[in-house]
Write an enzyme that holds these catalytic residues in place. Structure first.
Site, PDB file in Angstrom:
ATOM      1  N   GLU A   1       0.208 -31.815 -19.444  1.00  0.00           N
ATOM      2  CA  GLU A   1       1.127 -32.417 -18.457  1.00  0.00           C
ATOM      3  C   GLU A   1       1.455 -33.877 -18.754  1.00  0.00           C
ATOM      4  OE1 GLU A   1      -1.356 -30.421 -17.864  1.00  0.00           O
ATOM      5  OE2 GLU A   1      -0.701 -28.878 -16.456  1.00  0.00           O
TER       6      GLU A   1
ATOM      7  N   GLU B   1      -5.350 -23.908 -15.589  1.00  0.00           N
ATOM      8  CA  GLU B   1      -5.782 -24.126 -14.197  1.00  0.00           C
ATOM      9  C   GLU B   1      -6.006 -22.779 -13.494  1.00  0.00           C
ATOM     10  OE1 GLU B   1      -2.443 -26.804 -13.434  1.00  0.00           O
ATOM     11  OE2 GLU B   1      -3.890 -28.346 -12.872  1.00  0.00           O
TER      12      GLU B   1
END
Ligand code: NAD
Length: 591
Positions: free
Chosen positions: A125, A105
């Site tokens: 995640e 990210e």
């Protein structure tokens, strides 16, 4: 500070330095924003490179901060990414080795990205019961396309950078470096090139501004939703990944980000997420033994022997063959050896057929396997693992033979499911070298390995078997000596109660269905069928003499008395691995 700042000519290089994987903890985050401000304030700096020291670009959030206020303390990851995006000077992410979760990210917040080949790229995640929470679901589809991005997000699996670079139209990497070694110089060159390109003040590219659409829109997401729902069972996060990625295609970027954040926060405190996070840290903690320091000297394990070529022996042998370690298998009769070898062959051949194993690798592995009917041939092995019947008298005979033939310093292990490892050790004159290595069925597939520590175990034996477990890619958990160790002890009452339901008239299918609906990957009877009903039978018979107060189902015994010992998956030559051969594997949490 865990981010270093250096200037090379007119390029500032910010290097994350927070071993082992440059986790994005508070001090790293503040290190990045401070360095970024310094670079932007220095008129001599024209461009910035962001990279990671050591073995990662960044592995993402710092797990040591999980659940603490530090995890969200400003600058939080969202603010750091925004700062990168808003930098007035071009920021180039120089990505190598590991680029995962928050690390990816972060890279997506940079204006340009250059990657070394061989880098593992992932948004994992979902494996913690979450979705990416710092823009991953909104930015990745914009650079990779909706389908590859959703596959990555929903599976959480790493993909190699060079494979991603081959995706048509991808905008994740502006450039691939020739090699990891060439990356720093090539990143500097790219930064200089971009500084020159934007010297006229032209706008720096931001991933958030890229379009994000799927040609089939609703129909595609409906399909994805159905598919994911079918595979993810009771886990809420995978379906939420679909919702979040869909939002990237239907909402404005800022609204999509808010939607992602809301889902992330809601998932964070679900029991599934809390359990998966607990599991994550517990697994890491379990690999450490408080009184056996990591630098404890280890014995060399270059050759292994396996006693018993049945369900477990065959699978256990495959683990070592896969790791390039020669294995000698011993059985009582040639037919049993032949059967065991045929099963190993069948397992490998199934993998070759599915394209998961190359023929030459298969040949190499089989060449490492040899067999014998005589204990006298085993002396050279550094580690011997016994996987014979679950009967203490049989184990006693085997361990007495092993004590006679094994060289001094060899490690003698038992794969017993429930028997007393101290007792087994007492059959030898070297109890310090005897340990339990309890694999789970199918032993070539299941990750868990219980390391049963006997009261006289030498510390270097423990250190060695923990290292061996790592080498054969198992998750090792240390157990004390007790009836059933950890896993079997945990399911003891569950299985017993399941058995009573049979006595009361339920069918095994009914019980399994109820438990699978509840969330178990497999009901107790399907599991017994795979492992072999006779194992439980042997355990019940032993306990009947040792613990008369412990009652068990009569139906389960009756089945075994009639010879219904179960399906024995490994012997049938199949594996349960569903790993896909496509570049974008399907979710693994569905196992
Ligand atoms: P199995 O019946 O499939 O295989 C046992 C093998 O050992 C047979 O091939 C038999 O011929 C051989 N054998 C028996 N006595 C021997 C001896 N004296 N010398 C050499 N070979 C001998 O049983 P299994 O399921 O592989 O179980 C083996 C051990 O592993 C047991 O202690 C069991 O409790 C444990 N275990 C089983 C499972 C499971 O799911 N099946 C899981 C974990 C641990």
């Amino acid at each position: 500070m865990t981010a270093e700042y250096k200037v090379h000519g007119d390029v500032a290089v910010i290097t994350l330095n927070n071993p082992p994987v440059n986790g994005l903890g508070y001090s790293t985050r503040i290190g990045i924003t401070d360095a970024l401000a310094q670079a932007n304030a220095d008129a001599a700096v024209k461009a910035i490179v962001l990279t990671g020291a050591g073995k990662a670009f960044s592995g993402g959030a710092d797990i040591r901060e999980f659940g603490s206020p530090k995890a969200t303390q400003e600058p939080n990851l969202l603010s750091v990414i925004e700062a990168l995006e808003n930098s007035g000077k071009p920021v180039v992410a120089a990505i190598h080795t590991v680029c995962m979760g928050g690390g990816l990210e972060l890279a997506l917040g940079c204006h340009y990205r250059i990657a070394a080949p061989g880098c593992n790229v992932a948004l994992p995640e979902v494996k913690l019961g979450l979705i990416p929470g710092a823009g991953g679901t909104q930015r990745l589809p914009r650079v990779l396309g909706v389908e590859p991005a959703l596959n990555m997000i929903v599976s959480g699996e790493p993909i190699k950078s060079e494979m991603l670079a081959m995706l048509p139209g991808q905008k994740l990497f502006d450039k691939m470096a020739a090699s990891a070694e060439a990356l720093p110089a090539e990143a500097l060159a790219l930064a200089k090139e971009m500084a020159a390109k934007h010297a006229d003040g032209s706008a720096l590219p931001q991933v958030r501004n890229l379009p994000c659409k799927h040609p089939l829109g609703d129909a595609y997401f409906q399909f994805a939703r159905n598919m994911v729902k079918g595979m993810s069972k009771n886990f809420p996060a995978p379906a939420k990944c679909v919702d979040a990625v869909e939002a990237a295609t239907t909402k404005k970027f800022a609204d999509g980000m808010a939607f992602e954040r809301e889902i992330f926060i809601n998932l964070m405190w679900t029991p599934e997420c809390r359990s998966l996070r607990h599991l994550f840290t517990a697994e890491r903690a379990a690999s450490k033994i408080p009184d056996v320091p990591e630098d404890t000297p280890k014995r060399e394990i270059a050759a292994v022997a396996v006693i018993g070529a049945g369900t477990m022996g065959g699978g256990i042998a495959m683990n070592f063959l896969n790791a390039g370690i020669p294995v000698k298998m011993l059985e009582m009769k040639q037919e049993a050896l032949d059967r065991g070898i045929a099963t190993i062959r069948k397992n490998y051949e199934a993998q070759v057929k599915k394209g998961k194993l190359k023929q030459d690798k298969y040949d190499q592995r089989m060449a490492l396997l040899s067999t014998t009917l005589s204990y006298d041939d085993l002396g050279a092995a550094d580690l011997v693992i016994e996987a014979v019947f679950e009967d203490i008298a049989v184990k006693e005979a085997v361990f007495k033979e092993l004590d006679r033939v094994m060289k001094p310093g060899a490690i003698l292990a038992s794969n017993t499911s429930t028997l007393d490892v101290n007792n087994i050790a007492s059959f030898t004159k070297r109890p310090q070298d005897v340990v339990g290595l309890h694999f789970f069925s199918p032993a070539n597939v299941m990750k868990l390995l219980e390391v049963v520590r006997g009261e006289k175990n030498a510390k270097d034996v423990m250190a060695t078997v923990m290292a061996v477990a790592k080498k054969i890619k198992k998750t090792a958990v240390v157990s004390g000596v007790c009836d059933g160790f950890i896993g079997n002890r945990m399911i003891e009452q569950y299985g017993r109660q399941g058995g009573f339901l049979l006595d009361e008239g339920c069918t095994p299918e009914q019980v399994d269905k109820a438990m699978e609906k509840f969330g178990m990957a497999m009901g107790p009877f399907r599991m017994g069928d795979l492992a072999g009903n006779d194992i439980g039978w042997a355990i019940r018979k032993r306990r009947a003499t040792e613990r008369a107060d412990m009652k068990y189902s009569k139906t389960a015994d009756l089945l075994c008395e009639k010879g219904a010992s179960g399906r024995r998956l490994a012997r049938a030559g199949t594996t349960t691995s569903r790993a896909s051969v496509t570049p974008f594997p399907m979710p693994k949490w569905s196992r």
